[in-house]
Scaffold this motif. Structure first.
Motif, PDB file in Angstrom:
ATOM      1  N   VAL B   3       4.642  -2.914  -8.246  1.00 38.35           N
ATOM      2  CA  VAL B   3       3.939  -1.651  -8.014  1.00 38.35           C
ATOM      3  C   VAL B   3       3.967  -0.764  -9.252  1.00 38.35           C
ATOM      4  CG1 VAL B   3       3.944   0.450  -6.630  1.00 38.35           C
ATOM      5  CG2 VAL B   3       4.374  -1.747  -5.544  1.00 38.35           C
ATOM      6  N   LYS B   4       5.098  -0.793  -9.963  1.00 39.68           N
ATOM      7  CA  LYS B   4       5.245   0.126 -11.088  1.00 39.68           C
ATOM      8  C   LYS B   4       4.205  -0.091 -12.195  1.00 39.68           C
ATOM      9  CE  LYS B   4       9.065   2.726 -12.819  1.00 39.68           C
ATOM     10  NZ  LYS B   4      10.482   2.727 -13.161  1.00 39.68           N
ATOM     11  N   PRO B   5       4.057  -1.317 -12.665  1.00 35.23           N
ATOM     12  CA  PRO B   5       3.003  -1.500 -13.673  1.00 35.23           C
ATOM     13  C   PRO B   5       1.624  -1.149 -13.149  1.00 35.23           C
ATOM     14  CG  PRO B   5       4.392  -3.458 -13.507  1.00 35.23           C
ATOM     15  CD  PRO B   5       4.810  -2.538 -12.421  1.00 35.23           C
ATOM     16  N   LEU B   6       1.401  -1.373 -11.846  1.00 31.46           N
ATOM     17  CA  LEU B   6       0.086  -1.055 -11.277  1.00 31.46           C
ATOM     18  C   LEU B   6      -0.206   0.435 -11.332  1.00 31.46           C
ATOM     19  CD1 LEU B   6      -0.410  -3.334  -8.166  1.00 31.46           C
ATOM     20  CD2 LEU B   6      -2.003  -2.997 -10.027  1.00 31.46           C
ATOM     21  N   SER B   7       0.862   1.236 -11.160  1.00 33.23           N
ATOM     22  CA  SER B   7       0.650   2.678 -11.192  1.00 33.23           C
ATOM     23  C   SER B   7       0.197   3.125 -12.582  1.00 33.23           C
ATOM     24  CB  SER B   7       1.930   3.411 -10.777  1.00 33.23           C
ATOM     25  OG  SER B   7       2.942   3.150 -11.720  1.00 33.23           O
ATOM     26  N   VAL B   8       0.471   2.308 -13.594  1.00 32.39           N
ATOM     27  CA  VAL B   8      -0.007   2.610 -14.941  1.00 32.39           C
ATOM     28  C   VAL B   8      -1.399   2.034 -15.134  1.00 32.39           C
ATOM     29  CG1 VAL B   8       0.441   2.233 -17.403  1.00 32.39           C
ATOM     30  CG2 VAL B   8       2.352   2.602 -15.821  1.00 32.39           C
ATOM     31  N   ILE B   9      -1.557   0.799 -14.639  1.00 33.93           N
ATOM     32  CA  ILE B   9      -2.843   0.108 -14.827  1.00 33.93           C
ATOM     33  C   ILE B   9      -3.971   0.803 -14.078  1.00 33.93           C
ATOM     34  CG2 ILE B   9      -4.072  -2.071 -14.355  1.00 33.93           C
ATOM     35  CD1 ILE B   9      -1.292  -3.441 -14.767  1.00 33.93           C
ATOM     36  N   GLU B 179      -6.117  -6.412  -4.025  1.00 34.98           N
ATOM     37  CA  GLU B 179      -6.542  -5.017  -4.094  1.00 34.98           C
ATOM     38  C   GLU B 179      -5.327  -4.107  -4.033  1.00 34.98           C
ATOM     39  OE1 GLU B 179      -9.778  -2.578  -1.652  1.00 34.98           O
ATOM     40  OE2 GLU B 179      -7.780  -2.506  -0.790  1.00 34.98           O
ATOM     41  N   ALA B 180      -5.338  -3.082  -4.849  1.00 33.60           N
ATOM     42  CA  ALA B 180      -4.330  -2.022  -4.768  1.00 33.60           C
ATOM     43  C   ALA B 180      -5.073  -0.741  -4.477  1.00 33.60           C
ATOM     44  CB  ALA B 180      -3.575  -1.905  -6.083  1.00 33.60           C
ATOM     45  N   ARG B 181      -4.639   0.016  -3.458  1.00 37.12           N
ATOM     46  CA  ARG B 181      -5.357   1.249  -3.125  1.00 37.12           C
ATOM     47  C   ARG B 181      -4.403   2.309  -2.568  1.00 37.12           C
ATOM     48  NH1 ARG B 181      -8.944   0.095   2.397  1.00 37.12           N
ATOM     49  NH2 ARG B 181      -7.199  -0.384   3.747  1.00 37.12           N
ATOM     50  N   ASN B 182      -4.876   3.514  -2.658  1.00 35.04           N
ATOM     51  CA  ASN B 182      -4.076   4.635  -2.159  1.00 35.04           C
ATOM     52  C   ASN B 182      -5.005   5.724  -1.652  1.00 35.04           C
ATOM     53  OD1 ASN B 182      -2.895   7.565  -3.189  1.00 35.04           O
ATOM     54  ND2 ASN B 182      -1.400   6.315  -2.111  1.00 35.04           N
ATOM     55  N   MET B 183      -4.566   6.407  -0.567  1.00 38.52           N
ATOM     56  CA  MET B 183      -5.315   7.556  -0.089  1.00 38.52           C
ATOM     57  C   MET B 183      -4.377   8.756  -0.100  1.00 38.52           C
ATOM     58  SD  MET B 183      -7.683   8.240   3.183  1.00 38.52           S
ATOM     59  CE  MET B 183      -9.255   8.164   2.352  1.00 38.52           C
ATOM     60  N   GLU B 188       2.010   7.606   0.680  1.00 41.42           N
ATOM     61  CA  GLU B 188       2.598   7.744  -0.649  1.00 41.42           C
ATOM     62  C   GLU B 188       2.699   6.389  -1.323  1.00 41.42           C
ATOM     63  OE1 GLU B 188       6.100  10.111  -0.564  1.00 41.42           O
ATOM     64  OE2 GLU B 188       4.937  11.871   0.056  1.00 41.42           O
ATOM     65  N   LYS B 189       2.458   5.355  -0.547  1.00 38.66           N
ATOM     66  CA  LYS B 189       2.581   3.999  -1.094  1.00 38.66           C
ATOM     67  C   LYS B 189       1.261   3.564  -1.718  1.00 38.66           C
ATOM     68  CE  LYS B 189       3.596   1.855   2.680  1.00 38.66           C
ATOM     69  NZ  LYS B 189       4.010   0.925   3.719  1.00 38.66           N
ATOM     70  N   ILE B 190       1.395   2.602  -2.575  1.00 39.26           N
ATOM     71  CA  ILE B 190       0.183   1.895  -3.008  1.00 39.26           C
ATOM     72  C   ILE B 190       0.104   0.650  -2.151  1.00 39.26           C
ATOM     73  CG2 ILE B 190      -0.892   0.610  -4.887  1.00 39.26           C
ATOM     74  CD1 ILE B 190       0.332   2.662  -6.795  1.00 39.26           C
ATOM     75  N   ASN B 211       1.108  -5.319   1.778  1.00 38.51           N
ATOM     76  CA  ASN B 211       2.536  -5.303   1.459  1.00 38.51           C
ATOM     77  C   ASN B 211       3.375  -4.632   2.552  1.00 38.51           C
ATOM     78  OD1 ASN B 211       1.235  -2.949   0.688  1.00 38.51           O
ATOM     79  ND2 ASN B 211       2.631  -2.495  -0.998  1.00 38.51           N
ATOM     80  N   SER B 212       2.754  -4.097   3.623  1.00 38.92           N
ATOM     81  CA  SER B 212       3.496  -3.641   4.809  1.00 38.92           C
ATOM     82  C   SER B 212       3.363  -4.673   5.927  1.00 38.92           C
ATOM     83  CB  SER B 212       2.940  -2.298   5.304  1.00 38.92           C
ATOM     84  OG  SER B 212       3.052  -1.319   4.306  1.00 38.92           O
TER      85      SER B 212
END
Lengths: 114, 223
Positions: B3-9, B179-183, B188-190, B211-212
C-alpha cells in the motif's frame, strides 16, 4: 451469324463476371486494440444495406467490408463510419477477394509467424 | 507494504494521467446505449448512458456508498454527461482523456452514538479519466469530485493490467487487472482489488476479491 454468336458469348461472359465480381473494401485502422470497443465499427458496417459481411482483425489492425453483388460503397463512407466509431483509417484499398479468402490469408500468415 | 508505494504512485499517476470506477471506456459508439454496473459491499453503482455523438453521452446513474465502519451511508441519483476530450489512435495502442460529470441528489445518513443524522443535498461530480490500452496492456487513472455542501467524497482510482494472450476479434480475451481506489470521507484505506477481466466483442465483465476479502463484480454492455 457466327460473329454475332461469338460477340454475344463474349458479352454474356463479361457481364456475368461483372455481376458476380466480389468487392471488398479493406481499411487499415489505428487505435483498434479492444474487441468490446471495436464492436461499434462492426455494427455500423453491418447496418449498411450494401454490406454482405464484415471482418475485423485486431492484430493486423484491419477492417474489411464485403459488399453484396452489384452494390457499391465509397471509400469515404467507410472512412467516415470508422472515424465515427472513434478510430483512424491510415489506408484503404478495394480488393476483389471475398472476406473468407482475406481471413484465410491472415490466418496462414499468423501460423507461419509461430 | 504494497500500500505504501501505491500511495506515492497514485498521486503521480493522477498528475501524469488523470473516470469513474472501472472501465475501458465510459461510453459506447455514436447512437449506442451503454449499461454498466460496479458492485461490492461498500460501493454499488448502476449506470446507463446514450451516446448522441461519437464524443458525447448523456445518462443516469444510481450509486450507493458506505463507510468501512458502516456508520455512514450515501445514496446518489444523478444525471450524467460524458465527453471524450481527446483520443490518441496509435498503430498498436489507444489513449483517451475523458470528462465525466454529474448533477444529482444525495441522501446521507450518519450514525453516531446518540446522534443519528440524515440529510438530502445536491451533489456535483465532475471528474477526469486517462486511459492507455494495447492488446496486451491496460493503464488508467481517474479522479472524480463528489461534492455537496460540507461533503467531500472525492474518488481516486488507478488501474493496471495485462492480457494473458492476444485473441481474435470473435474470441473472449482474459486479463488480469489490479485496481487501487479510495473515496474520501468514507474510507481511510486504499482498496486494492485484483480482478480477472473477460472481454468479448459483446460483453465486458470483471470479478475479484479486494484486500478486505470482499467480492467485487463489474460489467459493461453496449446495446
Amino acid at each position: 451469324m457466327k460473329k454475332l454468336l461469338f460477340t454475344s458469348l463474349i458479352l454474356s461472359t463479361l457481364l456475368s463476371n461483372v455481376a458476380f465480381a466480389t468487392q471488398t473494401i479493406k481499411a487499415n485502422v489505428n487505435g483498434m486494440v479492444c474487441a468490446f470497443c471495436a464492436q461499434g465499427i462492426e455494427k455500423k458496417m453491418r447496418a449498411l444495406s450494401q454490406t454482405k459481411d464484415v471482418y475485423v482483425n485486431l492484430k493486423q489492425r484491419v477492417v474489411a467490408v464485403e459488399l453484396k453483388d452489384g452494390q457499391t460503397l465509397s471509400n469515404d463512407t467507410v472512412k467516415d463510419l470508422i472515424k465515427d466509431a472513434g478510430y483512424e483509417v491510415t489506408s484503404i484499398e478495394v480488393s476483389e477477394h471475398p472476406i473468407a479468402q482475406i481471413k484465410a490469408g491472415y490466418e496462414t500468415m499468423e501460423k507461419e509467424k509461430k | 507494504m504494497f500500500v505504501k508505494p501505491l500511495s506515492v504512485i497514485m498521486p503521480c499517476l493522477a498528475i501524469l494521467l488523470s473516470y469513474q470506477s472501472t472501465e475501458a471506456a465510459p461510453m459506447g459508439f455514436s447512437e449506442s446505449t451503454m449499461a454498466m454496473g460496479d458492485f461490492n459491499n461498500n460501493w454499488r453503482e448502476a449506470f446507463i448512458n446514450y451516446a448522441i455523438t461519437p464524443r458525447d453521452a448523456f445518462g443516469v446513474s444510481a450509486t450507493y456508498m458506505r463507510a468501512d465502519d458502516k456508520t455512514k451511508t450515501r445514496t446518489l441519483e444523478e444525471l450524467t454527461y460524458t465527453r471524450l476530450l481527446k483520443r490518441w489512435n496509435m498503430p498498436h495502442a489507444q489513449a483517451n482523456l475523458w470528462f465525466m460529470g454529474g448533477l444529482g441528489m444525495l441522501q446521507g445518513e450518519d450514525k453516531q452514538a446518540g446522534n443519528d443524522q440524515s440529510f438530502d443535498e445536491i451533489m456535483v461530480t465532475p471528474g477526469v479519466q486517462f486511459d492507455y490500452e494495447t492488446t496486451r496492456v491496460y493503464l488508467a487513472a481517474t479522479h472524480r469530485f463528489y461534492r455537496a455542501s460540507d461533503i467531500n467524497h472525492d474518488y481516486s482510482a488507478v488501474r493496471a493490467g495485462f492480457s494473458f494472450y492476444e485473441t481474435e476479434y470473435d474470441r473472449t480475451q482474459p486479463w488480469f487487472i489490479v485496481e487501487a481506489r479510495n473515496m474520501n470521507g468514507l474510507s481511510e484505506k486504499i482498496e486494492i482489488t485484483p480482478m480477472l477481466r473477460f472481454i468479448n466483442k459483446n460483453f465486458f465483465i470483471e470479478a475479484g476479491v479486494n484486500n478486505s476479502r470482499e467480492p467485487r463484480f463489474n460489467f459493461m454492455y453496449i446495446f
